[in-house]
Scaffold this motif. Sequence first.
Motif, PDB file in Angstrom:
ATOM      1  N   GLU A 125       0.679  -1.168   0.095  1.00 16.77           N
ATOM      2  CA  GLU A 125      -0.200   0.081  -0.072  1.00 16.77           C
ATOM      3  C   GLU A 125       0.810   1.231   0.045  1.00 16.77           C
ATOM      4  O   GLU A 125       0.202   2.382  -0.188  1.00 16.77           O
ATOM      5  CB  GLU A 125      -0.607   0.081   1.447  1.00 16.77           C
ATOM      6  N   ARG A 126       2.135   1.339   0.234  1.00 16.32           N
ATOM      7  CA  ARG A 126       2.903   2.344   0.211  1.00 16.32           C
ATOM      8  C   ARG A 126       3.027   3.057  -1.135  1.00 16.32           C
ATOM      9  O   ARG A 126       3.446   2.018  -2.015  1.00 16.32           O
ATOM     10  CB  ARG A 126       4.239   2.117   1.062  1.00 16.32           C
ATOM     11  N   GLY A 127       3.115   4.184  -1.318  1.00  9.77           N
ATOM     12  CA  GLY A 127       3.501   4.775  -2.665  1.00  9.77           C
ATOM     13  C   GLY A 127       2.095   5.058  -3.204  1.00  9.77           C
ATOM     14  O   GLY A 127       1.108   4.792  -2.860  1.00  9.77           O
ATOM     15  N   SER A 128       2.185   6.061  -4.411  1.00 12.09           N
ATOM     16  CA  SER A 128       0.840   6.504  -5.146  1.00 12.09           C
ATOM     17  C   SER A 128       0.492   5.421  -5.660  1.00 12.09           C
ATOM     18  O   SER A 128       0.946   4.439  -6.248  1.00 12.09           O
ATOM     19  CB  SER A 128       1.407   7.833  -6.106  1.00 12.09           C
ATOM     20  N   ASP A 129      -0.609   5.618  -6.480  1.00 12.85           N
ATOM     21  CA  ASP A 129      -1.442   4.725  -7.274  1.00 12.85           C
ATOM     22  C   ASP A 129      -0.428   4.603  -8.545  1.00 12.85           C
ATOM     23  O   ASP A 129      -0.490   3.404  -9.113  1.00 12.85           O
ATOM     24  CB  ASP A 129      -2.733   5.297  -7.574  1.00 12.85           C
ATOM     25  N   GLU A 130      -0.145   5.644  -9.239  1.00 16.63           N
ATOM     26  CA  GLU A 130       0.732   5.637 -10.371  1.00 16.63           C
ATOM     27  C   GLU A 130       2.167   4.934 -10.035  1.00 16.63           C
ATOM     28  O   GLU A 130       2.462   3.986 -11.193  1.00 16.63           O
ATOM     29  CB  GLU A 130       0.854   7.004 -10.878  1.00 16.63           C
ATOM     30  N   TYR A 131       2.814   5.010  -9.253  1.00 14.88           N
ATOM     31  CA  TYR A 131       4.225   4.565  -8.960  1.00 14.88           C
ATOM     32  C   TYR A 131       3.637   3.074  -8.624  1.00 14.88           C
ATOM     33  O   TYR A 131       4.487   2.291  -9.243  1.00 14.88           O
ATOM     34  CB  TYR A 131       4.555   4.989  -7.626  1.00 14.88           C
ATOM     35  N   ASN A 132       2.706   2.572  -8.147  1.00 13.75           N
ATOM     36  CA  ASN A 132       2.587   0.970  -7.760  1.00 13.75           C
ATOM     37  C   ASN A 132       2.220   0.330  -9.067  1.00 13.75           C
ATOM     38  O   ASN A 132       2.612  -0.783  -9.075  1.00 13.75           O
ATOM     39  CB  ASN A 132       1.523   0.915  -6.453  1.00 13.75           C
ATOM     40  N   LEU A 133       1.246   1.257  -9.750  1.00 13.58           N
ATOM     41  CA  LEU A 133       0.739   0.523 -11.113  1.00 13.58           C
ATOM     42  C   LEU A 133       2.167   0.265 -11.946  1.00 13.58           C
ATOM     43  O   LEU A 133       2.175  -0.880 -12.307  1.00 13.58           O
ATOM     44  CB  LEU A 133      -0.132   1.252 -11.916  1.00 13.58           C
ATOM     45  N   ALA A 134       3.082   1.137 -11.858  1.00 15.27           N
ATOM     46  CA  ALA A 134       4.389   0.986 -12.971  1.00 15.27           C
ATOM     47  C   ALA A 134       5.095  -0.216 -12.169  1.00 15.27           C
ATOM     48  O   ALA A 134       5.844  -0.836 -12.799  1.00 15.27           O
ATOM     49  CB  ALA A 134       4.862   2.299 -12.899  1.00 15.27           C
ATOM     50  N   LEU A 135       5.410  -0.042 -10.756  1.00  7.51           N
ATOM     51  CA  LEU A 135       6.017  -1.176 -10.257  1.00  7.51           C
ATOM     52  C   LEU A 135       5.535  -2.561 -10.364  1.00  7.51           C
ATOM     53  O   LEU A 135       6.132  -3.326 -10.677  1.00  7.51           O
ATOM     54  CB  LEU A 135       6.388  -0.733  -8.729  1.00  7.51           C
ATOM     55  N   GLY A 136       4.199  -2.489 -10.444  1.00  4.54           N
ATOM     56  CA  GLY A 136       3.691  -3.801 -10.524  1.00  4.54           C
ATOM     57  C   GLY A 136       3.735  -4.418 -11.955  1.00  4.54           C
ATOM     58  O   GLY A 136       4.071  -5.545 -12.141  1.00  4.54           O
ATOM     59  N   GLU A 137       3.604  -3.320 -12.977  1.00 10.45           N
ATOM     60  CA  GLU A 137       3.915  -3.923 -14.089  1.00 10.45           C
ATOM     61  C   GLU A 137       5.312  -4.389 -14.374  1.00 10.45           C
ATOM     62  O   GLU A 137       5.854  -5.417 -15.240  1.00 10.45           O
ATOM     63  CB  GLU A 137       3.535  -2.703 -15.230  1.00 10.45           C
ATOM     64  N   LYS A 138       6.216  -3.807 -13.841  1.00  7.29           N
ATOM     65  CA  LYS A 138       7.788  -4.138 -13.939  1.00  7.29           C
ATOM     66  C   LYS A 138       8.023  -5.368 -13.281  1.00  7.29           C
ATOM     67  O   LYS A 138       8.594  -6.376 -13.753  1.00  7.29           O
ATOM     68  CB  LYS A 138       8.656  -3.174 -13.315  1.00  7.29           C
ATOM     69  N   ARG A 139       7.338  -5.748 -12.174  1.00  2.50           N
ATOM     70  CA  ARG A 139       7.428  -6.930 -11.758  1.00  2.50           C
ATOM     71  C   ARG A 139       6.804  -8.185 -12.284  1.00  2.50           C
ATOM     72  O   ARG A 139       7.532  -9.092 -12.516  1.00  2.50           O
ATOM     73  CB  ARG A 139       6.590  -7.145 -10.121  1.00  2.50           C
ATOM     74  N   ALA A 140       5.673  -7.830 -13.058  1.00  3.39           N
ATOM     75  CA  ALA A 140       5.006  -9.047 -13.914  1.00  3.39           C
ATOM     76  C   ALA A 140       5.994  -9.199 -14.995  1.00  3.39           C
ATOM     77  O   ALA A 140       6.107 -10.408 -15.687  1.00  3.39           O
ATOM     78  CB  ALA A 140       3.773  -8.473 -14.208  1.00  3.39           C
TER      79      ALA A 140
END
Length: 189
Positions: A125-140
């Motif tokens: 939950e830490r970080g902004s929505d945009e940041y976490n969407l980008a990070l989730g995409e990089k993880r996938a």
Amino acid sequence: MRKGMLRCVMVLCCGVIFASGCAKEEMVKKEEPVAAPAAPVQAPKPAQPAAPREEAVTPQTVKEAPASIKEETVQVAPVSALEKIYFDFDSFTLSQVSRDTLAKNAEILLKKLSGKIQVEGHCDERGSDEYNLALGEKRAKAAVNYLVTLGVPAERLSVISYGKEKPADEGHDETAWAKNRRDEFAIIK
């Protein structure tokens, strides 16, 4: 005259030092094994600030499913045979444990499953929505790239990021966050 010039040089040097500021902390983390989320031992707190810096990752668009798949015929079901993988705080680097898990998943994909697989990237939950969407995409994408190197055809894999929208654990501590920093695998029919 010499003293005046010496003062100018000193002021310029101080100005350059002041303007350059302190060295930025490197974003590269050394590789450490990720503890399984079910372990009762609480993971150590990260050495990084509590909230990730926005400028560290540029948001990117999430790859959409091919147009040939109609929305009403797409069903996503979790694949229990494929294990989840977990990530360190603010990282999309695959740990050795994650690579080993992906190797097992690749073996299952190559021998037992013939459908298309969607890799779902998740964040805490830490970080902004945009940041976490980008990070989730990089993880996938990191998981997909590794599966492709293990022989899984890229055509069978797709990527989606849920960011922090679908937590595995609703808690607000390091144990819950460790469970939420993950990739899951779903079969697309």
